[in-house]
Enzyme design. Structure first.
Site, PDB file in Angstrom:
ATOM      1  N   ASP A  43       0.944  -0.975   0.119  1.00 57.76           N
ATOM      2  CA  ASP A  43      -0.038   0.076   0.038  1.00 57.76           C
ATOM      3  C   ASP A  43       0.824   1.191  -0.076  1.00 57.76           C
ATOM      4  OD1 ASP A  43       0.672  -0.247   2.519  1.00 57.76           O
ATOM      5  OD2 ASP A  43      -1.085  -0.194   3.535  1.00 57.76           O
ATOM      6  N   SER A  44       2.173   1.089   0.104  1.00 62.53           N
ATOM      7  CA  SER A  44       3.122   1.905  -0.109  1.00 62.53           C
ATOM      8  C   SER A  44       2.980   2.890  -1.694  1.00 62.53           C
ATOM      9  CB  SER A  44       4.695   1.713  -0.105  1.00 62.53           C
ATOM     10  OG  SER A  44       4.821   0.499  -0.919  1.00 62.53           O
ATOM     11  N   ASP A  82      -0.618  -6.273   0.282  1.00 57.63           N
ATOM     12  CA  ASP A  82      -1.182  -5.668   1.395  1.00 57.63           C
ATOM     13  C   ASP A  82      -2.688  -5.465   1.457  1.00 57.63           C
ATOM     14  OD1 ASP A  82       1.168  -5.021   2.883  1.00 57.63           O
ATOM     15  OD2 ASP A  82       1.477  -2.991   1.851  1.00 57.63           O
ATOM     16  N   LYS A 111      -0.653  -9.420   3.455  1.00 61.23           N
ATOM     17  CA  LYS A 111       0.099  -8.762   4.735  1.00 61.23           C
ATOM     18  C   LYS A 111      -0.908  -7.971   5.334  1.00 61.23           C
ATOM     19  CE  LYS A 111       3.369  -5.558   3.980  1.00 61.23           C
ATOM     20  NZ  LYS A 111       2.871  -4.560   5.054  1.00 61.23           N
ATOM     21  N   GLU A 113      -1.104  -5.418   9.158  1.00 59.01           N
ATOM     22  CA  GLU A 113      -0.474  -4.782  10.303  1.00 59.01           C
ATOM     23  C   GLU A 113      -1.014  -4.846  11.567  1.00 59.01           C
ATOM     24  OE1 GLU A 113       0.147  -0.508   8.979  1.00 59.01           O
ATOM     25  OE2 GLU A 113       0.955  -0.908   6.992  1.00 59.01           O
ATOM     26  N   GLU A 179       9.681  -3.543  10.713  1.00 65.22           N
ATOM     27  CA  GLU A 179      10.089  -2.306  10.253  1.00 65.22           C
ATOM     28  C   GLU A 179      10.460  -1.316  11.450  1.00 65.22           C
ATOM     29  OE1 GLU A 179       8.357   1.677   7.490  1.00 65.22           O
ATOM     30  OE2 GLU A 179       7.082  -0.366   7.506  1.00 65.22           O
TER      31      GLU A 179
END
Length: 263
Positions: A43-44, A82, A111, A113, A179
């Site tokens: 999602d970057s 993501d 992925k 978070e 991270e």
């Protein structure tokens, strides 16, 4: 083709996993050919591709579109996509519905978070056939709660991060991604969990490394993070730069001392 079993064997053999973000088919094909093991449809893309200030506005539709593009270009690399902000935090069932769309679009793993509080979702997904990469430490979708992009797990917060990793590992996570975590803590986490770990700003002792494509090619505007290296410097082509990244990850020369955080 790289699978979850491949990654597990790489961890056992001490072979480092090289991961990069990819957002479309041509770069996916180039990275695949250059030996990248895992392509992260991150999602970057909200910041690197769409020009936004954070990852939060990225939609599930965006993620599915870019996953489809990457899947058309990659032949051997694993594709991890993501789950975007707001698409999985409400309930396990919401997370499964979103993850199923990403898998249908071509992802091999999703992925998410979050720490201990998301481990139940990790278990829910993996028990239904969806491999999960659990992203802990600095989680960009929570950047406003953190008050900015800051190193996580320092001092008295180290045990909490270790607990996060173990909770996801116990829940069946296929990968734990850390991270902006002190290198010594990341090493301890890697030694404490059975699944492979991937680091970004987490030292050289993780089982693998990841960078945002735009960062490692030196084309992201503005100030670069401490953990970033421009692999285009001294190279004649993008493919050569990607090959250099893969080689340095495999040789354990990246990240170097200047790219890591101390406790």
């Amino acid at each position: 083709m790289i699978t979850v079993n491949t990654l597990q064997k790489m961890k056992a053999a001490g072979e480092k996993i090289a991961m990069l973000t990819a957002y479309e088919s041509s770069f996916a094909a180039l990275m695949d050919d250059a030996g990248v093991d895992v392509l992260l449809v991150g999602d970057s893309l909200g910041m690197a591709v769409q020009g936004r200030q954070s990852t939060l506005p990225v939609s599930l539709r965006d993620m599915c579109y870019h996953t489809e593009c990457v899947a058309r270009g990659a032949k051997n690399a694993m594709i991890v996509s993501d789950l975007p902000f707001g698409a999985y935090q409400q309930s396990k069932e919401q997370a499964f519905a979103a993850a199923a769309e990403l898998m249908a679009a071509g992802a091999h793993m999703v992925k998410l978070e979050g720490g201990v509080w998301m481990a139940e979702t990790t278990e829910f997904l993996q028990m239904r056939g969806i491999p999960v990469c659990a992203h802990i430490g600095l989680t960009p979708q929570s950047v406003f709660a953190f008050g900015g992009y800051k190193v996580q797990g320092r001092g008295g917060k180290a045990q909490a991060l270790l607990n996060d990793a173990k909770a996801h590992d116990d829940a069946g996570a296929a990968v734990v991604l850390m991270e902006c975590v002190p290198a010594e803590l990341a090493k301890k986490v890697t030694e404490s969990v059975s699944c492979p770990t991937i680091g970004i700003g987490a030292g050289v002792d993780c089982d693998g490394q990841v960078l945002v494509m735009h960062d490692m090619l030196g084309i992201f505007p503005g100030k670069t993070a401490k953990f970033v290296k421009n692999f285009m410097q001294g190279q004649s082509s993008i493919q050569a730069a990607v090959r250099a990244y893969v080689a340095e990850v495999k040789a354990k020369t990246f990240p170097a001392a200047e790219h890591i955080f101390a406790d």
